[in-house]
Design a protein around this motif. Structure first.
Motif, PDB file in Angstrom:
ATOM      1  N   ASP A  37     -17.351  -7.164 -40.064  1.00 41.47           N
ATOM      2  CA  ASP A  37     -17.522  -7.695 -41.609  1.00 41.47           C
ATOM      3  C   ASP A  37     -17.153  -6.825 -42.365  1.00 41.47           C
ATOM      4  OD1 ASP A  37     -19.628  -5.923 -41.459  1.00 41.47           O
ATOM      5  OD2 ASP A  37     -21.266  -7.291 -42.090  1.00 41.47           O
ATOM      6  N   GLY A  38     -16.432  -5.842 -42.163  1.00 42.28           N
ATOM      7  CA  GLY A  38     -16.151  -4.637 -43.197  1.00 42.28           C
ATOM      8  C   GLY A  38     -17.015  -3.778 -43.504  1.00 42.28           C
ATOM      9  N   VAL A  49     -15.069   4.945 -32.727  1.00 40.56           N
ATOM     10  CA  VAL A  49     -15.489   3.760 -32.129  1.00 40.56           C
ATOM     11  C   VAL A  49     -14.576   2.574 -32.494  1.00 40.56           C
ATOM     12  CG1 VAL A  49     -18.122   4.451 -32.191  1.00 40.56           C
ATOM     13  CG2 VAL A  49     -16.890   3.029 -33.986  1.00 40.56           C
ATOM     14  N   GLY A  50     -13.471   2.723 -33.262  1.00 38.74           N
ATOM     15  CA  GLY A  50     -12.447   1.522 -33.265  1.00 38.74           C
ATOM     16  C   GLY A  50     -12.602   0.953 -34.473  1.00 38.74           C
ATOM     17  N   VAL A  51     -13.446   1.264 -35.538  1.00 36.81           N
ATOM     18  CA  VAL A  51     -13.134   0.721 -36.914  1.00 36.81           C
ATOM     19  C   VAL A  51     -11.851   1.237 -37.653  1.00 36.81           C
ATOM     20  CG1 VAL A  51     -14.188   0.569 -39.178  1.00 36.81           C
ATOM     21  CG2 VAL A  51     -15.736   1.158 -37.128  1.00 36.81           C
ATOM     22  N   PRO A  52     -10.911   0.365 -37.954  1.00 31.32           N
ATOM     23  CA  PRO A  52      -9.729   0.664 -38.591  1.00 31.32           C
ATOM     24  C   PRO A  52      -9.683   1.642 -39.879  1.00 31.32           C
ATOM     25  CG  PRO A  52      -9.625  -1.657 -38.102  1.00 31.32           C
ATOM     26  CD  PRO A  52     -11.197  -1.125 -37.807  1.00 31.32           C
ATOM     27  N   VAL A  53      -8.812   2.567 -39.975  1.00 28.25           N
ATOM     28  CA  VAL A  53      -8.936   3.592 -41.173  1.00 28.25           C
ATOM     29  C   VAL A  53      -9.089   2.843 -42.377  1.00 28.25           C
ATOM     30  CG1 VAL A  53      -7.827   5.371 -42.199  1.00 28.25           C
ATOM     31  CG2 VAL A  53      -7.921   5.343 -39.888  1.00 28.25           C
ATOM     32  N   HIS A  54      -8.361   1.548 -42.518  1.00 27.64           N
ATOM     33  CA  HIS A  54      -8.297   1.251 -43.958  1.00 27.64           C
ATOM     34  C   HIS A  54      -9.740   0.435 -44.140  1.00 27.64           C
ATOM     35  CE1 HIS A  54      -7.259  -2.459 -41.287  1.00 27.64           C
ATOM     36  NE2 HIS A  54      -8.022  -3.282 -42.286  1.00 27.64           N
ATOM     37  N   VAL A  55     -10.348  -0.098 -43.206  1.00 29.69           N
ATOM     38  CA  VAL A  55     -11.825  -0.521 -43.553  1.00 29.69           C
ATOM     39  C   VAL A  55     -12.746   0.398 -43.723  1.00 29.69           C
ATOM     40  CG1 VAL A  55     -13.792  -1.698 -42.048  1.00 29.69           C
ATOM     41  CG2 VAL A  55     -11.406  -2.477 -41.785  1.00 29.69           C
ATOM     42  N   VAL A  56     -12.526   1.703 -43.083  1.00 29.19           N
ATOM     43  CA  VAL A  56     -13.615   2.696 -43.466  1.00 29.19           C
ATOM     44  C   VAL A  56     -13.227   3.140 -44.788  1.00 29.19           C
ATOM     45  CG1 VAL A  56     -14.347   5.016 -43.111  1.00 29.19           C
ATOM     46  CG2 VAL A  56     -13.576   3.516 -41.238  1.00 29.19           C
ATOM     47  N   LEU A  57     -11.950   3.543 -45.339  1.00 34.23           N
ATOM     48  CA  LEU A  57     -11.537   3.592 -46.657  1.00 34.23           C
ATOM     49  C   LEU A  57     -11.981   2.602 -47.673  1.00 34.23           C
ATOM     50  CD1 LEU A  57      -7.782   5.086 -45.991  1.00 34.23           C
ATOM     51  CD2 LEU A  57      -9.934   6.596 -46.432  1.00 34.23           C
ATOM     52  N   GLY A  58     -12.044   1.198 -47.426  1.00 37.08           N
ATOM     53  CA  GLY A  58     -12.641   0.313 -48.325  1.00 37.08           C
ATOM     54  C   GLY A  58     -13.940   0.503 -48.364  1.00 37.08           C
ATOM     55  N   PHE A  59     -14.606   0.886 -47.380  1.00 39.74           N
ATOM     56  CA  PHE A  59     -16.010   1.124 -47.200  1.00 39.74           C
ATOM     57  C   PHE A  59     -16.633   2.185 -48.169  1.00 39.74           C
ATOM     58  CE2 PHE A  59     -19.700   3.536 -45.399  1.00 39.74           C
ATOM     59  CZ  PHE A  59     -20.585   2.847 -45.630  1.00 39.74           C
ATOM     60  N   ILE A  60     -15.663   3.344 -48.045  1.00 38.44           N
ATOM     61  CA  ILE A  60     -15.903   4.500 -48.909  1.00 38.44           C
ATOM     62  C   ILE A  60     -15.681   4.379 -50.461  1.00 38.44           C
ATOM     63  CG2 ILE A  60     -15.182   6.785 -49.237  1.00 38.44           C
ATOM     64  CD1 ILE A  60     -14.602   7.139 -46.216  1.00 38.44           C
ATOM     65  N   ALA A  61     -14.601   3.607 -50.746  1.00 35.51           N
ATOM     66  CA  ALA A  61     -14.402   3.345 -52.094  1.00 35.51           C
ATOM     67  C   ALA A  61     -15.447   2.535 -52.692  1.00 35.51           C
ATOM     68  CB  ALA A  61     -13.032   2.444 -52.027  1.00 35.51           C
ATOM     69  N   LYS A  62     -16.057   1.560 -51.727  1.00 36.83           N
ATOM     70  CA  LYS A  62     -17.233   0.699 -52.437  1.00 36.83           C
ATOM     71  C   LYS A  62     -18.259   1.641 -52.716  1.00 36.83           C
ATOM     72  CE  LYS A  62     -18.213  -3.151 -50.581  1.00 36.83           C
ATOM     73  NZ  LYS A  62     -18.477  -4.290 -49.310  1.00 36.83           N
ATOM     74  N   CYS A  63     -18.685   2.579 -51.849  1.00 38.16           N
ATOM     75  CA  CYS A  63     -19.688   3.228 -52.108  1.00 38.16           C
ATOM     76  C   CYS A  63     -19.644   4.473 -53.205  1.00 38.16           C
ATOM     77  CB  CYS A  63     -19.963   4.270 -50.660  1.00 38.16           C
ATOM     78  SG  CYS A  63     -20.692   3.253 -49.236  1.00 38.16           S
ATOM     79  N   ARG A  64     -18.340   4.706 -53.352  1.00 37.06           N
ATOM     80  CA  ARG A  64     -17.906   5.571 -54.467  1.00 37.06           C
ATOM     81  C   ARG A  64     -18.223   4.823 -55.758  1.00 37.06           C
ATOM     82  NH1 ARG A  64     -12.279   9.146 -54.904  1.00 37.06           N
ATOM     83  NH2 ARG A  64     -12.832  10.546 -56.533  1.00 37.06           N
ATOM     84  N   LEU A 118      -8.137   9.751 -40.809  1.00 37.72           N
ATOM     85  CA  LEU A 118      -8.944   9.533 -41.850  1.00 37.72           C
ATOM     86  C   LEU A 118      -9.588  10.803 -42.693  1.00 37.72           C
ATOM     87  CD1 LEU A 118     -11.424   7.853 -43.114  1.00 37.72           C
ATOM     88  CD2 LEU A 118     -13.123   8.679 -41.276  1.00 37.72           C
ATOM     89  N   ASP A 119      -9.585  12.149 -42.017  1.00 36.03           N
ATOM     90  CA  ASP A 119      -9.969  13.307 -42.635  1.00 36.03           C
ATOM     91  C   ASP A 119      -8.744  13.669 -43.582  1.00 36.03           C
ATOM     92  OD1 ASP A 119      -8.679  14.077 -39.933  1.00 36.03           O
ATOM     93  OD2 ASP A 119      -8.093  15.550 -41.190  1.00 36.03           O
ATOM     94  N   GLN A 138      -9.222  14.005 -47.789  1.00 32.55           N
ATOM     95  CA  GLN A 138      -8.940  15.305 -48.644  1.00 32.55           C
ATOM     96  C   GLN A 138      -8.273  14.806 -49.679  1.00 32.55           C
ATOM     97  OE1 GLN A 138      -6.805  18.225 -46.697  1.00 32.55           O
ATOM     98  NE2 GLN A 138      -7.500  17.624 -44.515  1.00 32.55           N
ATOM     99  N   TYR A 139      -7.514  13.590 -49.954  1.00 31.20           N
ATOM    100  CA  TYR A 139      -7.005  13.328 -51.251  1.00 31.20           C
ATOM    101  C   TYR A 139      -7.717  12.397 -52.148  1.00 31.20           C
ATOM    102  CZ  TYR A 139      -2.775  15.459 -49.039  1.00 31.20           C
ATOM    103  OH  TYR A 139      -2.024  16.596 -48.432  1.00 31.20           O
ATOM    104  N   MET A 140      -8.929  11.962 -51.360  1.00 32.31           N
ATOM    105  CA  MET A 140      -9.865  11.140 -52.393  1.00 32.31           C
ATOM    106  C   MET A 140     -11.069  11.878 -52.942  1.00 32.31           C
ATOM    107  SD  MET A 140     -10.646   7.934 -49.728  1.00 32.31           S
ATOM    108  CE  MET A 140     -11.694   7.240 -50.889  1.00 32.31           C
ATOM    109  N   ALA A 141     -11.055  13.027 -52.315  1.00 29.20           N
ATOM    110  CA  ALA A 141     -12.230  13.940 -52.641  1.00 29.20           C
ATOM    111  C   ALA A 141     -12.159  14.745 -53.923  1.00 29.20           C
ATOM    112  CB  ALA A 141     -12.908  15.050 -51.701  1.00 29.20           C
ATOM    113  N   SER A 142     -12.923  15.114 -54.696  1.00 28.22           N
ATOM    114  CA  SER A 142     -12.665  15.871 -55.951  1.00 28.22           C
ATOM    115  C   SER A 142     -13.247  17.426 -55.478  1.00 28.22           C
ATOM    116  CB  SER A 142     -13.755  15.656 -56.963  1.00 28.22           C
ATOM    117  OG  SER A 142     -15.040  15.659 -56.530  1.00 28.22           O
ATOM    118  N   LEU A 143     -13.371  17.777 -54.464  1.00 24.34           N
ATOM    119  CA  LEU A 143     -13.919  18.944 -53.760  1.00 24.34           C
ATOM    120  C   LEU A 143     -13.827  18.799 -52.158  1.00 24.34           C
ATOM    121  CD1 LEU A 143     -16.049  21.924 -54.967  1.00 24.34           C
ATOM    122  CD2 LEU A 143     -16.261  21.141 -52.622  1.00 24.34           C
TER     123      LEU A 143
END
Length: 287
Positions: free
Chosen positions: A105-106, A151-166, A221-222, A226-231
């Motif tokens: 479910d993303g 555990v098999g979660v696609p990177v683009h799904v993780v990045l979308g999740f992080i973007a929502k949290c951000r 993912l790492d 690096q390119y998303m983070a401010s530090l």
């Protein structure tokens, strides 16, 4: 909280890193989770909510370490058992036979768990309530988010999740909370790429030439972090090998207000009561 890092990062109890996204990376030879305790202590001392999303350690681990470091955790420390959420359905059944329904479910289920902990206690729609909600601060910490990829979660799904949290935590327009996000991930290439690969690219735009020079076809993912983070904080072992008095190095990269890269390098030694950070060549054994 490690006092040696306060002047280096420029963040204190009175000057919290609101709006910042911090990526903590390690090269698997050094435990980068040691740095998470600095941010836990920093925000807890400031009486700010800390939401810990645990993929590796249980809540008891953080309670024990924080007590040892002299910063007992109070009610403002909130823990989410992420692996338990990912692999179990709402009725308690194992989710494996359901095709990882909570992953498919993303990661929305996990996001809603986080949102429920950082949303204002008051659900009133008055102007005063909205102002108070916008002023509320929070620190969201992930230990360690790279396990989602394992555990098999696609990177683009993780990045979308992080973007929502951000957007939830760091956005100035957020009506939920304003604070910082700290993400721990393993940098599997840190020990194989040249040391300048990390320093020269962080805090700058990644152009096509930089992409072509990388030794992999798709960024892991790492690298995205690096390119998303401010530090970015990268803990690694010493290039020269093991030392009894210096256990590793910490490279810190960020961008200043003008967008120019800022880089610092420290060495450290793990102690019973925390971590001592110092400039290269200034350890107690040398001086």
């Amino acid at each position: 909280m490690y006092p040696d890092l306060v002047p280096v990062l420029g963040w204190s109890e009175r000057n919290l890193p609101c709006g910042a996204m911090v990526a903590v990376l390690d090269d698997t030879s050094v435990d980068g989770s040691l740095l998470l305790h600095h941010f836990i202590g920093l925000f807890c001392r400031a009486k700010v909510d800390v939401v810990m999303c645990g993929f590796v350690h249980k809540e008891a681990h953080y309670l024990q370490i924080s007590k040892k470091l002299g910063t007992p955790l109070g009610e403002n420390f909130k823990y989410i058992d992420c692996m338990g959420d990912l692999f179990h359905t709402s009725d308690g059944d194992n989710a494996t036979e359901h095709g990882f329904s909570l992953i498919d479910d993303g990661l929305n289920h996990l996001y809603e768990r986080i949102r429920s902990l950082v949303r204002p206690v008051s659900e009133e729609t008055t102007a005063e309530s909205s102002r108070n909600a916008a002023q509320r601060k929070c620190c969201l910490i992930f230990d360690d988010i790279s396990l989602l990829e394992d555990v098999g979660v696609p990177v683009h799904v993780v990045l979308g999740f992080i973007a929502k949290c951000r957007q939830l935590i760091c956005s100035p327009s957020s009506h939920e909370a304003q604070g910082a996000i700290v993400l721990l991930a393993h940098d599997m290439t840190a020990g194989t790429l040249p040391e300048t690969s990390f320093d020269e690219n962080i805090g700058t735009a990644m152009d096509k030439a930089a992409l072509q020079s990388m030794q992999y076809t798709q960024p892991s993912l790492d690298k995205h972090l690096q390119y998303m983070a401010s530090l970015t904080m990268l803990m690694s072992s010493l290039p020269s090998g093991y030392s009894r008095d210096v256990h590793g190095q910490l490279r810190i990269s960020s961008a200043d207000r003008a967008g120019l890269p800022s880089r610092k390098k420290l060495q450290f030694k793990v102690l019973d009561s925390g971590i001592a950070f110092f400039a290269p060549g200034t350890s107690a054994a040398v001086l």
